[in-house]
Design a protein around this motif. Structure first.
Motif, PDB file in Angstrom:
ATOM      1  N   MET A 269      -3.276  91.528  10.719  1.00  0.00           N
ATOM      2  CA  MET A 269      -3.177  90.500   9.676  1.00  0.00           C
ATOM      3  C   MET A 269      -2.756  89.174  10.321  1.00  0.00           C
ATOM      4  N   LEU A 270      -3.465  88.091   9.956  1.00  0.00           N
ATOM      5  CA  LEU A 270      -3.124  86.785  10.485  1.00  0.00           C
ATOM      6  C   LEU A 270      -1.823  86.284   9.863  1.00  0.00           C
ATOM      7  N   GLN A 271      -1.140  85.368  10.582  1.00  0.00           N
ATOM      8  CA  GLN A 271       0.191  84.946  10.152  1.00  0.00           C
ATOM      9  C   GLN A 271       0.176  84.339   8.750  1.00  0.00           C
ATOM     10  N   PHE A 272      -0.831  83.525   8.429  1.00  0.00           N
ATOM     11  CA  PHE A 272      -0.815  82.893   7.120  1.00  0.00           C
ATOM     12  C   PHE A 272      -1.008  83.920   5.998  1.00  0.00           C
ATOM     13  N   GLU A 273      -1.675  85.033   6.292  1.00  0.00           N
ATOM     14  CA  GLU A 273      -1.783  86.100   5.292  1.00  0.00           C
ATOM     15  C   GLU A 273      -0.407  86.715   5.013  1.00  0.00           C
ATOM     16  N   GLN A 274       0.373  86.921   6.074  1.00  0.00           N
ATOM     17  CA  GLN A 274       1.711  87.484   5.907  1.00  0.00           C
ATOM     18  C   GLN A 274       2.591  86.540   5.089  1.00  0.00           C
ATOM     19  N   THR A 275       2.477  85.243   5.372  1.00  0.00           N
ATOM     20  CA  THR A 275       3.267  84.262   4.628  1.00  0.00           C
ATOM     21  C   THR A 275       2.871  84.260   3.156  1.00  0.00           C
ATOM     22  N   ALA A 276       1.564  84.269   2.896  1.00  0.00           N
ATOM     23  CA  ALA A 276       1.092  84.257   1.511  1.00  0.00           C
ATOM     24  C   ALA A 276       1.576  85.485   0.752  1.00  0.00           C
ATOM     25  N   ALA A 277       1.631  86.624   1.434  1.00  0.00           N
ATOM     26  CA  ALA A 277       2.105  87.859   0.788  1.00  0.00           C
ATOM     27  C   ALA A 277       3.591  87.783   0.466  1.00  0.00           C
ATOM     28  N   ALA A 278       4.341  87.032   1.267  1.00  0.00           N
ATOM     29  CA  ALA A 278       5.787  86.935   1.060  1.00  0.00           C
ATOM     30  C   ALA A 278       6.173  85.887   0.020  1.00  0.00           C
ATOM     31  N   TYR A 279       5.264  84.946  -0.259  1.00  0.00           N
ATOM     32  CA  TYR A 279       5.585  83.831  -1.158  1.00  0.00           C
ATOM     33  C   TYR A 279       4.543  83.698  -2.274  1.00  0.00           C
ATOM     34  N   THR A 280       4.155  84.804  -2.863  1.00  0.00           N
ATOM     35  CA  THR A 280       3.010  84.829  -3.789  1.00  0.00           C
ATOM     36  C   THR A 280       3.099  83.795  -4.900  1.00  0.00           C
ATOM     37  N   ASP A 281       4.238  83.667  -5.561  1.00  0.00           N
ATOM     38  CA  ASP A 281       4.352  82.802  -6.736  1.00  0.00           C
ATOM     39  C   ASP A 281       4.874  81.405  -6.419  1.00  0.00           C
ATOM     40  N   LYS A 282       5.157  81.141  -5.153  1.00  0.00           N
ATOM     41  CA  LYS A 282       5.679  79.831  -4.774  1.00  0.00           C
ATOM     42  C   LYS A 282       4.536  78.819  -4.665  1.00  0.00           C
ATOM     43  N   THR A 283       4.819  77.574  -4.970  1.00  0.00           N
ATOM     44  CA  THR A 283       3.807  76.525  -4.851  1.00  0.00           C
ATOM     45  C   THR A 283       3.490  76.263  -3.389  1.00  0.00           C
ATOM     46  N   ALA A 284       2.228  76.426  -3.045  1.00  0.00           N
ATOM     47  CA  ALA A 284       1.783  76.157  -1.682  1.00  0.00           C
ATOM     48  C   ALA A 284       1.259  74.738  -1.555  1.00  0.00           C
TER      49      ALA A 284
ATOM     50  N   VAL B 125     -11.623  74.188  22.268  1.00  0.00           N
ATOM     51  CA  VAL B 125     -11.590  75.521  21.659  1.00  0.00           C
ATOM     52  C   VAL B 125     -10.184  76.105  21.760  1.00  0.00           C
ATOM     53  N   SER B 126      -9.642  76.499  20.600  1.00  0.00           N
ATOM     54  CA  SER B 126      -8.343  77.164  20.554  1.00  0.00           C
ATOM     55  C   SER B 126      -8.510  78.541  19.926  1.00  0.00           C
ATOM     56  N   THR B 127      -7.782  79.514  20.448  1.00  0.00           N
ATOM     57  CA  THR B 127      -7.797  80.861  19.877  1.00  0.00           C
ATOM     58  C   THR B 127      -6.736  80.965  18.779  1.00  0.00           C
ATOM     59  N   HIS B 128      -6.756  82.074  18.063  1.00  0.00           N
ATOM     60  CA  HIS B 128      -5.707  82.314  17.076  1.00  0.00           C
ATOM     61  C   HIS B 128      -4.339  82.383  17.750  1.00  0.00           C
ATOM     62  N   LYS B 129      -4.306  82.914  18.953  1.00  0.00           N
ATOM     63  CA  LYS B 129      -3.045  82.975  19.703  1.00  0.00           C
ATOM     64  C   LYS B 129      -2.559  81.566  20.046  1.00  0.00           C
ATOM     65  N   ASN B 130      -3.458  80.670  20.457  1.00  0.00           N
ATOM     66  CA  ASN B 130      -3.095  79.284  20.743  1.00  0.00           C
ATOM     67  C   ASN B 130      -2.510  78.608  19.510  1.00  0.00           C
ATOM     68  N   LEU B 131      -3.197  78.756  18.371  1.00  0.00           N
ATOM     69  CA  LEU B 131      -2.738  78.099  17.146  1.00  0.00           C
ATOM     70  C   LEU B 131      -1.376  78.622  16.717  1.00  0.00           C
ATOM     71  N   ARG B 132      -1.203  79.929  16.801  1.00  0.00           N
ATOM     72  CA  ARG B 132       0.087  80.503  16.408  1.00  0.00           C
ATOM     73  C   ARG B 132       1.194  79.968  17.308  1.00  0.00           C
ATOM     74  N   ALA B 133       0.930  79.859  18.602  1.00  0.00           N
ATOM     75  CA  ALA B 133       1.948  79.340  19.529  1.00  0.00           C
ATOM     76  C   ALA B 133       2.271  77.884  19.203  1.00  0.00           C
ATOM     77  N   GLN B 134       1.255  77.076  18.915  1.00  0.00           N
ATOM     78  CA  GLN B 134       1.475  75.665  18.594  1.00  0.00           C
ATOM     79  C   GLN B 134       2.322  75.507  17.345  1.00  0.00           C
TER      80      GLN B 134
END
Length: 499
Positions: free
Chosen positions: A1-16, A162-171
């Protein structure tokens, strides 16, 4: 699961996201992204790193599109909404795009290009179904390519970074730690979303942390201050030009409105300036208004952010701080040799935030790195042990080589901006057979007129003779790119036939 999916699952009803007078929760955002990912897949199991370009207004549907591309296994290629057709055509062809997503606002601009290039065009439906049909989505590993951002192309054709998902997560994670992001933050986005500053530092840093990100349909000082005065925003990031425009508008307001703005800004947690050199005069004036000394940092499309002033301690004007956690920095000579501690040299970077490659350009990719794996930024800096790194300029445009001297254009610009008749300026090197380059200055006057002879005499008190510009021109405004950076290549053209 990508990081933003985990965040969305943890903050379902919060205003994004807040945009166009509407608020969207994390649950709405992730469901809309998954639904659109299913549409992009069109029955396939995985996009397998096919490139998907998109031209979508900043806001909910922009993020929905970006996340959907990643969820479907594609590589996101954001398009600049202000680029003319030839620049868009270059991006589409160079990145070898398979699909193009746009909203109705850009259909007339994009459709002729997709028809001519025989590309699939998807017009984004902005309606959100109550229960969208979502098919199983592919598993996305961290080493997958995630995004192609194009360099500004100030010295040659733009290159696809070109950036990978790993690059973006690190940034993103390095900024979460360094700038102490929290789920209580609320940021206003006024930056273009085809650059790292807007995409990573603002949008994804906030949304990957469970914070709220607010968008304006278009920048204006009035709209920015109106958003601030609602009292919800506590983080703001912008380029120096935006701060300059905010200051100019503030100075026109009645005293009671100024006082209200001051009270509001003093409650902010963090204010950041980047993407171009911040004039000390702008920093000091904004600090007087807001109570905040802007946090300056240094980064590039290829590396995300690398250097930053400290979040919770003293910040020094003209300096961009020290390496961020996990980022390695060294300075080297033109010949890639070690230099003495007090010397200026090229910034070289290593670490997980550094990009993977220039798209389909193996030779420029190889040339961008040293034999031992350090990325060569092309930017020249000097390290002060107490104040951190000071950027002297880009060695191709900001380091002027004249009569055996290496001269920092940025240092001369900072002196020129202190003159009461000068509103803004850009210093460049003009080719010259005798001297190599001659220092030249393009000036924007406060009231349109500048006494050049008086200026030359004034500069003698602040600069050695070899640094004082010999050529001058006055202009109504300086040429800039979409991020507000002055395009020095265009400034040089003003002196093609200097008198």
């Amino acid at each position: 699961m990508l990081q933003f999916e985990q965040t969305a699952a943890a903050y379902t009803d919060k205003t994004a996201i807040l945009a166009s007078g509407q608020q969207y929760t994390y649950e709405q955002l992730i469901r809309a992204a998954r639904s659109f990912a299913t549409q992009l897949l069109a029955g396939r199991n995985d996009l397998n790193e096919s490139r998907v370009a998109y031209m979508v207004e900043p806001g909910f549907h922009y993020v929905r599109t970006q996340w959907a591309i990643w969820l479907a296994g594609g590589i996101a290629v954001p398009l600049c909404i202000n680029h003319p057709p030839p620049a868009l055509r270059y991006t589409l062809t160079d990145s070898q795009v398979d699909q193009v997503v746009c909203t109705a606002a850009y259909l007339d601009l994009i459709r002729p290009l997709t028809e001519d290039l025989d590309l699939e065009l998807i017009v984004l439906d902005k309606t959100l179904e109550a229960d969208p049909e979502i098919e199983p989505l592919p598993e996305i590993g961290p080493d997958r390519r995630a995004m192609i951002l194009y360099t500004s192309g100030t010295t040659n054709q733009p290159k696809g970074v070109v950036s990978t998902h790993k690059n973006l997560r690190a940034q993103i994670e390095v900024l979460h730690r360094a700038w102490e992001w929290s789920d209580q933050d609320h940021i206003l986005c006024v930056l273009p979303l085809h650059h790292v500053h807007g995409i990573i530092n603002v949008v994804n840093c906030s949304l990957w942390r469970g914070a709220s990100c607010e968008f304006l349909p278009a920048f204006s000082p009035e709209a920015v201050f109106a958003a601030f005065l609602r009292g919800e925003i506590n983080v703001f990031m912008a380029v120096p030009t935006i701060y300059y425009k905010l200051i100019a508008h503030y100075d026109t307001l009645p005293a009671d409105e100024q006082a209200n703005i001051q009270r509001t800004l003093r409650k902010f947690r963090l204010m950041v300036s980047g993407s171009a050199a911040l004039p000390v005069s702008v920093m000091e004036r904004w600090e007087a208004i807001s109570g905040h000394r802007l946090l300056e940092r240094y980064g590039m499309t290829e590396i995300g952010m690398a250097l930053s002033n400290a979040y919770a301690s003293q910040r020094f004007p003209g300096h961009v701080g020290l390496p961020l956690p996990g980022v390695e920095i060294r300075l080297r000579s033109e010949d890639n040799e070690p230099i003495d501690a007090e010397e200026a040299g090229e910034i070289q970077v290593k670490g997980p935030t550094v990009f993977t490659e220039y798209w389909q350009k193996p030779e420029p990719t190889a040339e961008a790195f040293t034999a031992d794996g350090w990325f060569k930024t092309g930017d020249i800096a000097q390290l002060d042990p107490e104040m951190g790194y000071r950027i002297l300029g880009r060695n191709s445009v900001d380091i002027i080589k004249s009569g055996g001297y290496k001269i920092s254009a940025l240092e001369i610009e900072e002196v020129l901006r202190r003159h009461p008749a000068i509103k803004d300026c850009a210093v460049v090197g003009v080719p010259n057979e005798e001297w190599g380059e001659i220092v030249a200055a393009a000036l924007v006057g406060v009231d349109g007129s500048i006494d050049i002879e008086a200026l030359k005499n004034w500069l003698k008190d602040y600069l050695p003779g070899y640094r004082i510009p010999r050529y001058y021109t006055t202009v109504a405004d300086l040429p800039r790119n979409a991020m507000g950076k002055v395009t020095k290549k265009e400034v040089v053209k003003l002196f093609t036939n200097p008198a």
